[in-house]
Design a protein around this motif. Sequence first.
Motif, PDB file in Angstrom:
ATOM      1  N   ASP A 294       0.850  -1.194   0.000  1.00 16.35           N
ATOM      2  CA  ASP A 294       0.000   0.000   0.000  1.00 16.35           C
ATOM      3  C   ASP A 294       0.886   1.244   0.000  1.00 16.35           C
ATOM      4  N   GLY A 295       0.294   2.362  -0.173  1.00 12.09           N
ATOM      5  CA  GLY A 295       1.044   3.610  -0.082  1.00 12.09           C
ATOM      6  C   GLY A 295       1.703   4.076  -1.360  1.00 12.09           C
ATOM      7  N   VAL A 296       1.467   3.411  -2.499  1.00 14.95           N
ATOM      8  CA  VAL A 296       2.032   3.891  -3.763  1.00 14.95           C
ATOM      9  C   VAL A 296       1.324   5.194  -4.142  1.00 14.95           C
ATOM     10  N   GLN A 297       2.083   6.219  -4.417  1.00 14.79           N
ATOM     11  CA  GLN A 297       1.506   7.548  -4.631  1.00 14.79           C
ATOM     12  C   GLN A 297       0.872   7.677  -6.022  1.00 14.79           C
ATOM     13  N   LYS A 302       0.042   8.111 -12.135  1.00 13.22           N
ATOM     14  CA  LYS A 302      -1.144   8.269 -12.977  1.00 13.22           C
ATOM     15  C   LYS A 302      -0.794   8.517 -14.441  1.00 13.22           C
ATOM     16  N   SER A 303       0.404   9.023 -14.705  1.00 14.99           N
ATOM     17  CA  SER A 303       0.820   9.224 -16.096  1.00 14.99           C
ATOM     18  C   SER A 303       1.098   7.900 -16.814  1.00 14.99           C
ATOM     19  N   LYS A 323      -6.125   7.825   3.058  1.00 13.66           N
ATOM     20  CA  LYS A 323      -5.600   7.439   4.365  1.00 13.66           C
ATOM     21  C   LYS A 323      -4.338   6.610   4.152  1.00 13.66           C
ATOM     22  N   SER A 324      -3.292   7.001   4.772  1.00 15.66           N
ATOM     23  CA  SER A 324      -2.037   6.267   4.624  1.00 15.66           C
ATOM     24  C   SER A 324      -1.220   6.382   5.889  1.00 15.66           C
ATOM     25  N   GLU A 328       4.358   9.847   3.184  1.00 15.60           N
ATOM     26  CA  GLU A 328       3.942  10.642   2.045  1.00 15.60           C
ATOM     27  C   GLU A 328       2.468  11.035   2.180  1.00 15.60           C
ATOM     28  N   ALA A 329       2.179  12.274   1.923  1.00 18.92           N
ATOM     29  CA  ALA A 329       0.802  12.753   1.977  1.00 18.92           C
ATOM     30  C   ALA A 329       0.158  12.592   0.613  1.00 18.92           C
ATOM     31  N   GLY A 330      -1.161  12.704   0.565  1.00 22.29           N
ATOM     32  CA  GLY A 330      -1.868  12.669  -0.702  1.00 22.29           C
ATOM     33  C   GLY A 330      -2.499  11.324  -0.971  1.00 22.29           C
ATOM     34  N   GLU A 331      -3.111  11.228  -2.158  1.00 13.76           N
ATOM     35  CA  GLU A 331      -3.839  10.028  -2.542  1.00 13.76           C
ATOM     36  C   GLU A 331      -2.870   8.889  -2.861  1.00 13.76           C
ATOM     37  N   THR A 332      -3.185   7.704  -2.372  1.00 16.86           N
ATOM     38  CA  THR A 332      -2.323   6.536  -2.607  1.00 16.86           C
ATOM     39  C   THR A 332      -3.162   5.356  -3.084  1.00 16.86           C
TER      40      THR A 332
END
Length: 751
Positions: A294-297, A302-303, A323-324, A328-332
């Motif tokens: 889990d946790g892949v940003q 996305k590219s 939620k991670s 690293e913050a942001g969508e994962t």
Amino acid sequence: MQDYEELKQLEDDLWAAADQLRANSRLTASEYAMPVLGLIFLRHATTRFNTLLPTVEEGIPARASGALREERVRLGFQGKAAIYLPETARYDHLAALPASTNVGEAIRDAMMAIEESVTDQNGNKLLAGALPKDYLGLERDLLAELLKIFNSPLLASARGDVFGRIYEYFLNQFAQSGAQEGGEFFTPPSLVRMIVNVIEPDHGTVLDPACGSAGMFVQTGHFIEDARHRSMQEVDITFYGQEKADLNSKLARMNLAVHGLEGNIRIGNTFYEDHHQLLGKCDFVMANPPFNVDGVQVARIKSQVGEQQTGRLPFGLPGTTTKSRKKEAGETISNANSLWIQYFYSYLNASGRAGFVMASSASDAGNKDREIRQKLVESGHVDVMISIGTKFFYTRSLPCTLWFFDRGKPDDLLDSVLMIDARNVYTVVSARSHVFTDEQLANLSAITWLYRGENEKFVELLGRYQREVGDWLSTMRERFAADSGQVSALAVALADFAKVTADAAAVAAVREKLGDEHCLTDDLLAGFRDELAALEAQADAWQAALQAALDAADTLLPDIQSCPPDSSFATRKALQARLEAVNPQVKAALAALEARHKAWLKLLESAEKQLRARQWPRFAGEAAREVRKALLPRDVRKREKPTARDLALEACKRASYFVAQGHWLLGRFPNGWYDDVPGLCKVVSPADIAANDWSLTPGRYVGSAAAILDDDDGEGFRARMKEIHDELADLNETAQTLAAQIQAELAELAE
């Protein structure tokens, strides 16, 4: 090839010795792993070097000496299946260093010299930075002992892939001992071999984007040599690997070198980096990626989603979360399994095949993962799915699934997927470890051959088993004779002893020698003679069972040996029926051998322990000792050769075993072509998969196994249960005897 049991014992002994040294040092398993693997690498490299050196020296003029000669040797090793080793980097040189030498410095310098000298045709250093050099911090005595351990004559003369096996064995042991968290550098050989057997990588570009210690590439080399009967130098094949951990990439490069292979191994996180740029270019992709990451940003991958099912993620992103637990913050990505699955698919060219290990949960995951599976199935390129049971991994007992893609599937298979449930196919090695035997691997592979219409491979495999039966049957006469000779020698010795026990003067002399507590009652002596008479009466029945098996073998052997390799399925099936008809005689011979060994050894034990035979002047004690050794299993730990008993039993067991392998094939595929087998395999359509929520779990389709009452597995189970019952009865009898003796001695003490 070395005896399998001897090789297994050698592996165990080497590990035990090396691990004992570690236990007596201040090192952790992780600190110890790389230096030890480096020494195994060096020992193997030296053995291969010494094997080829005479051939290289043939082309060097006798007048060449010193530095000139050494340079000629170096040039002579170019293109050979071994690496050139500078003189000071050879294991023999290091092992012979005086005790006063700084061994750590010498080994470090040897590793540096090898890294400098090993290059490809373009001059690139293949092992630059890969070999361990942290030897200066190790205790001098520890290093000296390690050098001795790996300098045994058995290793110095080892041939074939003995060192590769030992290297893989140590990788496995370090994985179990926690030298590398999760054992992520090591994929069990059974799973690697299964993948290679199905996709058959034998040419072109081969990629493993999570290559660990490069086991997939090594097994590909074995496949090319064993199945295709070609050397790696004859094949146009290139290995590309990517690995996130620097340590694992070093292991991979060492592993390739140990096996005489070359590969382009790069360090990189495959989620974010694609160093080899092989999108749509690979003939084969193989991998055992880390599961359930889990946790892949999302922002960084996305590219990779291309338009119209292109890019490294042709079927889109799997489920995401904000939620991670990572920094690293942001969508994962909530679970990266579907990322790996798409990567493996996207790297394939128009005819490429992929095989990889995946968590069982990935076959059934819902939401976005289900949509990705649907698109994969609709592409027509999902080829085979194989469910694997628990305990195949060394550091975790979870089941897994092997996935296979084929972008070059013929049109008649585009709308089908072969489901194989192999969860009940395994061999127990220990309480926490299962493997596939060579025959289990071949039998599972045969299902894929039939599915692809390669029926001739199925017939060839059946023929191979039948030739094995013939080879083992042909050894029975000589081995039975040797075994019978030992039994006869023991029978004569005990018969002579029995005559003495009936001689009143001899009995009186022994009783006087032993004193009042001789325990040699007339009833005991008479009972011994009665037991001997019973065994002598039984001997003819045992011999008759052996002769029946020999007669059956004599009848069959000419037909087995004259059967052409390209025989038809009908011919092979008819021969298999004949083999199965005589298998009961072979098993009866096995039972007779075991029964007479047990009976005669038990009588010998009675003579020596109860009648105190060694105190009798006319007892052939030395002869009895030699016969006992011949009728007992060898002690592998002492490097003993197989005994007469071992060889006689082996002939029966192996002949019967290979009859059973042919039965396994024909019991499930009696017509020599593919059929669905309940509980084992089923070919399903996209409509079937859609009806099951796009699940790719074989167990949802194959159903339950029908009872095969005459299957050898069931018979083997019943036979083993009978053996256990008999062993338990013997132990109970022994326990009762010991309890009575203890009770009697306690009663004497109480008086």
